[in-house]
Write an enzyme that holds these catalytic residues in place. Structure first.
Site, PDB file in Angstrom:
ATOM      1  N   ASP A 150       0.744  -1.247   0.309  1.00  0.00           N
ATOM      2  CA  ASP A 150      -0.647   0.122   0.007  1.00  0.00           C
ATOM      3  C   ASP A 150       0.620   1.026   0.301  1.00  0.00           C
ATOM      4  O   ASP A 150       1.731   1.291  -1.053  1.00  0.00           O
ATOM      5  CB  ASP A 150      -0.947   0.028   1.398  1.00  0.00           C
ATOM      6  CG  ASP A 150      -2.155   0.707   0.740  1.00  0.00           C
ATOM      7  OD1 ASP A 150      -2.340   1.518   0.519  1.00  0.00           O
ATOM      8  OD2 ASP A 150      -3.288  -0.711   1.505  1.00  0.00           O
ATOM      9  N   HIS A 223      -3.529   5.653   3.436  1.00  0.00           N
ATOM     10  CA  HIS A 223      -4.116   4.854   2.895  1.00  0.00           C
ATOM     11  C   HIS A 223      -3.997   3.464   3.509  1.00  0.00           C
ATOM     12  O   HIS A 223      -4.375   2.069   4.355  1.00  0.00           O
ATOM     13  CB  HIS A 223      -4.117   5.342   1.345  1.00  0.00           C
ATOM     14  CG  HIS A 223      -4.962   4.035   0.529  1.00  0.00           C
ATOM     15  ND1 HIS A 223      -4.775   2.450   0.160  1.00  0.00           N
ATOM     16  CD2 HIS A 223      -6.433   4.065   0.490  1.00  0.00           C
ATOM     17  CE1 HIS A 223      -5.804   2.129  -0.077  1.00  0.00           C
ATOM     18  NE2 HIS A 223      -6.432   2.389  -0.700  1.00  0.00           N
ATOM     19  N   SER A 552     -10.948  -0.950  -1.108  1.00  0.00           N
ATOM     20  CA  SER A 552     -10.242  -1.433  -0.203  1.00  0.00           C
ATOM     21  C   SER A 552      -9.706  -0.990   0.857  1.00  0.00           C
ATOM     22  O   SER A 552      -9.102  -1.709   1.630  1.00  0.00           O
ATOM     23  CB  SER A 552      -8.815   0.716  -0.726  1.00  0.00           C
ATOM     24  OG  SER A 552      -8.990   0.830  -2.182  1.00  0.00           O
TER      25      SER A 552
END
Length: 773
Positions: A150, A223, A552
């Site tokens: 990520d 994220h 996600s």
């Protein structure tokens, strides 16, 4: 309304106790009919809830001497509730409660109870409970390692503390790679490895700007931190964002070790970097790989993630990937290789509702995470498009499109598109606006995503948007107000997110994709302490936890659940774990009705396997599925032959040549836990027969009988109709013949059903999708 924390119900009884400065938060229940007709709802300049607060504030200070007045704190209104219940939440003193009791329409005041905390909801929604089942001590040994590819990780976050962790597993070969603002000491017994990959990215984009990102595993985007904690973050009590979604935050397997591989940067993730990281991760010794990233669908031998994940699978590593956010359009699903667990996104039963009221008294429910001081609960002028700015882009509230003279002191209506949802609010605020209504287009339907706006703002669905636009164009002085209700639970769920990418896969229609759905909307998880929750530059707020939506977010849920299954069944292959998650997934919501779909182009209110695959994951059931459909490396290689891959194309995936046997292998014979059937559009009936092998992992002696829900236009025949097992590990074969009798079917149309093996204890379900081409 059901709240996360469990409240101890105490009906308030008036007493003559002395007013105290100390306050407590109460959930106040009121009689809506009496309150709406009372003096407390007559002042149109303020909401009824604020009128009541003002009344009890004034009443509690009357007649008190000056010294006592200074000790009394004003009541603080937190939320107003008007949907499932009628009332409000407020911080009140004992004396303020006494005056509240004197209001005609008062029913009860329930103290807000935080002594028994639940999780930030998704583990609870998934049926995971401390000390029970998969979350019992034997299943939480700290030997499982989840590799997260990520945007990096924020290592100091409390979710990644290693208190109580045993020494790092001996099979771990990875390192903690130092770099700017990241040292080897940032890793511990929880975060056991971290690396950064950017060579490929810099070749595409150029040198990374180190003033906006760290050339190291440290996460500047948020994220990666969010996904890592969703999969394996430790338990953190009293987590929330702005007081919303309060509870104990936890990853799905909160005792797993984490290895962070930073492969994503401000403009994306280079495939070369992803391949390198996956290769290294398998070498390092991860047990599960979690990838919340992807690109457009392409043949497996041209798909970097498919290639690398095939190698990982051969080495016993479970690979979980996001399906993509290109829904609601058909055939947009990504990461569709059969050896990848492809995860769609759906809603949980938790929402963050708002109430929008127009000057004509029409009301609409929206959603928002805004919890600031500058609330717009009073009616304010409403502007949109030409009345907000002279540029055409004003309707989208893009940078420089709004006119300060037109916007100042008003609520601005903004259309979704072009710039981000929170950036629109930034432009409204910079132009002097006091609030924002963010409207969906007809194509975006009723999907509502909660955002941490920097000013009072809310998202609204397409139907509300249409009425609001018509209202603005039909009156000279349109007005609106926004009320923020707080956190609400026990809504119908799951519901498929419209943005979640759909099947059938354009690169492999022989397999239903996605495989399953999992929580992916409004997910609370860890966030970097130096990154604003809205990701807009002017936002100076900082949070420990943020709420984000997307596939996600659903992907790491399944990554963590797979790690739990791995704990219980250490000898299971990735395919067996995947099978257990698929065949135990459910298709009914918490109201015992079919899971619905927010896709605006869905002709049926119910979701189908091209939206959710086999259904919504059920961790506890997956730990004991009864039967599994296992797949070996050789099975996959024969599958490539059935797809007519050349020897060179197969070698790309297998790292060596593989000679396809002379025996014809049928595409549909891959031992997959679902059935995808393709019929050509002809006037004649057609048939196809698929073979399957199931392995007994439930009771040593058991008998299964088949139950079939036939798709429209198809007759399904199963041989044998009964499977009798004498021992664990025993494998039995069966075959399924599909007879297409749907003459004149529309090209591209599909129908759906299921095949279920039923015993006295288990139901092993496989979805069926039939498509006419």
């Amino acid at each position: 309304m059901i709240f996360r924390t469990i409240f101890l119900f105490l009906a308030f009884m008036a007493t003559n106790s002395i007013a105290l400065a100390a306050q407590q938060t109460y959930i106040v229940h009121l009689d809506e009919t009496k309150i709406k007709s009372s003096i407390h709802s007559q002042d149109i300049t303020k909401p009824w809830s604020q009128s009541i607060i003002d009344y009890i504030s004034e009443a509690s200070t009357k007649g008190e001497d000056e010294e006592e007045e200074e000790e009394i704190l004003s009541p603080q209104l937190l939320y107003a509730y008007e949907t499932n219940m009628f009332g409000f939440a407020a911080k009140l003193s004992d004396k303020q409660l006494k005056h509240l009791n004197q209001i005609d329409g008062f029913l009860a005041a329930i103290p807000d109870e935080l002594s028994t905390l639940h999780t930030t909801h998704t583990p609870n929604f998934l049926g995971l409970s401390n000390g029970k089942g998969l979350w019992s001590a034997p299943n939480l040994a700290t030997d499982v390692i989840i590799g997260v590819l990520d945007s990096g990780i924020w290592p100091e976050h409390i979710s990644f503390k290693d208190i109580g962790f045993s020494p790092i597993p001996s099979h771990w070969k990875g390192v903690c790679e130092p770099g700017p603002m990241f040292s080897t000491s940032n890793c511990n017994k929880k975060l056991i490895g971290a690396r950064a990959y950017f060579k490929g990215y810099e070749k595409f984009i150029g040198k990374i700007n180190e003033t906006t990102d760290y050339l190291s595993p440290r996460d500047s985007q948020g994220h990666g931190t969010h996904t890592a904690s969703t999969a394996a973050g430790d338990i953190v009590k009293n987590a929330s964002i702005f007081g919303l979604a309060r509870g104990s935050a936890s990853g799905m397997r909160h005792t797993s070790r984490i290895a962070a591989y930073k492969v994503c940067w401000p403009s994306g993730c280079a495939n070369s970097d992803v391949l390198a990281a996956m290769d290294q991760a398998v070498s390092d010794g991860v047990n599960v790989l979690s990838l919340s990233l992807g690109s457009i669908p392409k043949p497996f031998y041209n798909d970097s993630i498919a290639i690398a994940s095939f190698g990982a699978t051969k080495n016993g590593v479970f690979v979980s990937c996001s399906a993509g956010n290109s829904g609601p359009f058909a055939s947009t699903v990504g990461n569709g290789a059969p050896w990848i667990m492809t995860v769609a996104a759906s809603y949980t039963d938790r929402t963050f509702p708002t109430k929008v009221k127009l000057g004509n008294s029409k009301t609409f429910e929206g959603t928002s995470l805004y919890q600031g001081k500058n609330q717009t609960s009073q009616l304010l002028p409403l502007v949109y498009g030409k009345t907000a700015g002279r540029k055409r882009e004003a309707m989208f509230c893009t940078k420089g499109s709004l006119d300060t003279k037109l916007v100042h002191g008003k609520i601005v209506v903004c259309e979704r598109g072009i710039n981000s949802r929170t950036e629109k609010g930034e432009q409204v605020k910079k132009s002097g606006g006091l609030g924002m209504l963010l409207l969906n287009s007809e194509n975006q339907g009723e999907e509502l995503l909660s955002d941490p706006h920097i000013l009072p703002a809310t998202s609204l669905g397409a139907s509300a948007g249409k009425i609001i636009r018509n209202y603005i164009n039909s009156v000279k002085k349109p007005t609106a107000s926004i009320s923020f209700i707080g956190t609400r639970y026990n809504e119908p769920a799951p519901i498929m997110a419209a943005f979640s990418s759909r099947g059938p896969s354009i690169v492999g229609q022989d397999v239903i994709k996605p495989d399953v759905t999992a929580p992916g909307v409004n997910i609370l998880a860890a966030w970097p302490s130096k990154t604003s929750p809205s990701l807009v530059k002017s936002d100076k707020r900082r949070v420990l936890f943020n709420i984000v939506s997307g596939t996600s977010m659903s992907c790491p849920h399944v990554s963590g659940i797979a790690a739990l299954i791995k704990s219980v069944h250490k000898d299971w292959s990735p395919a067996a774990i995947k099978s257990s998650l698929m065949t135990t997934a459910y298709t009914l919501n918490n109201r015992n009705a079919p899971i619905s779909d927010l896709a605006p182009n869905n002709n049926s209110a119910s979701a189908n396997p091209f939206a959710f695959g086999s259904g919504h994951v059920d961790p506890e059931s997956a730990s004991d599925p009864g039967l599994v459909y296992d797949i070996s490396t050789n099975d996959y290689l024969n599958y490539f032959c059935s797809l007519n891959f050349t020897s060179s194309q197969i070698a790309i995936l297998s790292k060596s040549k593989f000679n396809c046997s002379m025996k014809q292998v049928q595409v549909g014979d891959l031992n997959y836990p679902s059935f995808s059937v393709i019929f050509s559009r002809t006037g004649k009936s057609a048939s196809v027969t698929y073979k399957r092998v199931v392995t007994n992992v439930g009771k040593s002696e058991s008998v299964y009988e088949v139950k079939v829900e036939q798709p429209n236009g198809v007759v399904v025949s199963v041989e044998p109709r009964k499977l009798k097992f004498d021992k664990l590990g025993q494998k039995l074969r069966y075959k399924v013949t599909f007879f297409g009798i749907g003459k004149g079917r529309v090209i591209g149309s599909s129908s759906f059903g299921s095949l279920i093996w039923v015993s006295d204890k288990y139901k092993v379900r496989s979805p069926i999708a039939v498509t006419w081409q």
